[in-house]
Design an enzyme around this catalytic site. Sequence first.
Site, PDB file in Angstrom:
ATOM      1  N   SER A 145       6.922  -7.604   3.256  1.00 22.26           N
ATOM      2  CA  SER A 145       7.687  -7.916   4.554  1.00 22.26           C
ATOM      3  C   SER A 145       8.250  -9.144   4.159  1.00 22.26           C
ATOM      4  CB  SER A 145       6.861  -7.861   5.745  1.00 22.26           C
ATOM      5  OG  SER A 145       6.080  -9.146   5.608  1.00 22.26           O
ATOM      6  N   TRP A 147       0.797  -1.265   0.103  1.00 18.79           N
ATOM      7  CA  TRP A 147       0.078   0.060  -0.143  1.00 18.79           C
ATOM      8  C   TRP A 147       0.809   1.339  -0.088  1.00 18.79           C
ATOM      9  CZ3 TRP A 147       2.017   2.640   4.263  1.00 18.79           C
ATOM     10  CH2 TRP A 147       2.487   1.745   5.285  1.00 18.79           C
ATOM     11  N   ASN A 148       2.274   1.293   0.256  1.00 12.85           N
ATOM     12  CA  ASN A 148       2.858   2.375   0.615  1.00 12.85           C
ATOM     13  C   ASN A 148       3.295   3.150  -0.792  1.00 12.85           C
ATOM     14  OD1 ASN A 148       4.829   0.397  -0.049  1.00 12.85           O
ATOM     15  ND2 ASN A 148       6.467   1.204   0.961  1.00 12.85           N
ATOM     16  N   CYS A 177      10.033   1.383   1.755  1.00 12.89           N
ATOM     17  CA  CYS A 177      11.072   0.240   2.149  1.00 12.89           C
ATOM     18  C   CYS A 177      12.570   0.611   2.180  1.00 12.89           C
ATOM     19  CB  CYS A 177      10.790  -1.120   1.302  1.00 12.89           C
ATOM     20  SG  CYS A 177      10.950  -0.553  -0.459  1.00 12.89           S
ATOM     21  N   GLU A 225      10.929  -8.391  -3.413  1.00 15.29           N
ATOM     22  CA  GLU A 225      11.476  -6.954  -2.917  1.00 15.29           C
ATOM     23  C   GLU A 225      10.944  -7.207  -1.415  1.00 15.29           C
ATOM     24  OE1 GLU A 225      10.970  -3.135  -1.331  1.00 15.29           O
ATOM     25  OE2 GLU A 225      10.327  -3.004  -3.289  1.00 15.29           O
ATOM     26  N   GLU A 231      13.874  -4.970  -9.961  1.00 17.97           N
ATOM     27  CA  GLU A 231      13.033  -4.422 -10.885  1.00 17.97           C
ATOM     28  C   GLU A 231      13.460  -3.142 -11.341  1.00 17.97           C
ATOM     29  OE1 GLU A 231       9.953  -4.376  -7.742  1.00 17.97           O
ATOM     30  OE2 GLU A 231       9.033  -6.371  -8.409  1.00 17.97           O
ATOM     31  N   PRO A 277      -3.814  -6.028  -5.333  1.00 20.24           N
ATOM     32  CA  PRO A 277      -3.543  -5.080  -4.710  1.00 20.24           C
ATOM     33  C   PRO A 277      -3.826  -4.955  -3.265  1.00 20.24           C
ATOM     34  CG  PRO A 277      -5.723  -4.650  -5.710  1.00 20.24           C
ATOM     35  CD  PRO A 277      -5.064  -5.784  -6.333  1.00 20.24           C
TER      36      PRO A 277
END
Length: 523
Positions: free
Chosen positions: A275, A195-196, A330, A296, A504, A220
């Site tokens: 996470s 969501w970030n 992150c 990631e 990525e 999502p």
Amino acid sequence: MPPTHRLVSASLVFTSPPKPRIIPGPRRPLYRCRMASTSVFGLKESSLIHNQAYIDGKWVDAKEGGVIKVTNPATTEELGTVPELGLEETKQAIDAASKAFKTWSKTTAKTRHDILMKWYALMCEHSDDLARLITLENGKPFAEAKGENAYSASFIEWFAEEAVRTYGEIVPSAFMNIRNVVVKQPIGTSILTPWNFPSAMITRKLGAALAAGCTAVIKPPPETPFSALALVELATRAGVPPGVINVVTTQANVNEVGREMCQNAAVKKVSFTGSTPVAKILYGLASTTLKKVSIEAGGNAPFIVFDDADIDAAVEGAIASKFRGTGQTCVCANRIYVQSSVYAEFASRLAEKVAAFKVGNGLDKDTTHGPLIHERAIEKVQKHVDDALQQGAQVLLGGKRLPGIGSFFAPTVLSDVPSTALVNQEETFGPLAALTKFETEEEVLRMANDTPVGLAGYFYSRDVGRVWRVAEALEVGMVGTNTGLISQAVIPFGGIKESGLGREGGHGIEEYMNIKFIAFGGL
């Protein structure tokens, strides 16, 4: 992992969830989801708002009638609902993607390039509306949300150009009558995002997948689904065919949906951002069919200020790295190490700058920093602050939740934080700058690398020898030297150790392709 453990930074959570925000309903025909009020969103073009999932070119509701409430973290106002899909709809989405793959994978690179460039142009054209959606769902200030949309669109543009650069090669043969040819072919994929960055984390994955010739099923996060659905609306207008992109919205059924996306034999690639604990679960699920995986995962980025640094620049870099997204990124600085001779100066200047922040609703023009995403995020930041204080840290600024409506936490600066504090052991994901003093280069490198994860790291120094030594010694996948911002579409984004697998951005299109060798004999 205990059954009650919930990971707030992940979009896919294989746990026993708390009471979900679900409105059950009777079994009814499709197209029955409660419509989101366009006045709540205030977009210039309300057709970008969808409160249904997207499968095989159709906007659909949940067969069981359940929906997920989506709220604005700044106001707690309900924005609307999206369907609570389950296993049956997930299988339909995978089947649709598998069917569409047979034709999409055969399109020319130029065709895919042209469609992606149309999508890029539409994202630029509707930048204000897309940014407003991000702010409403995620809470980040509107200016920052516009920056995310530009960043998101840059992935579509970059991978459109990469689509026509996926070269194979001719390998010289040891035999006169054989020619060796290597080609690259698309895989097919599932995408699970956090969501970030509700837009950028999708386009960084989806741009590469579509450019390679893959189709995709996207899950999502339940906190920010409207941004994903708006992107799909624009992709459809750009000419992406039915079944090529599918969006499965879910919250209470996330375990079975995620399991299906990782274990279904028709899915050949899984890409996940979230996470580390959840990443390990997904990795295990995907291993049952030996899928190709990109992960990631979590970070715990060190930010080091040496005594020969430009202190003003270091302060600005720390603010950019630590407080972007209100600390909910992150790659944000999580552990700030400052050499003793410049410690007091750096701490004072940082606190002075942070004190000038304007915390509030991201739609207010004076706001510099928005809310945290939900209550669990508030609780984690407070836990880290309290633990540091119990171990002898001092509050220079903030340290508490802000009163009133919304999930706001005061931007916080702590000094004299011991290396044993929780904030130095795990990712905070909030507006907490924890300062720890060090004496020598060797000491700080030992502390910086003393973590099982390794996504990003930052340091400030004007000694060219030290710049090379420290950049090479940091056990991370990405290093910012005299800069607090590293993310770009053109660079390989990813970590080492328990921060993930694969890259990525950059040449990440190859993460979505298989390499095939063909030997032409009888020549």
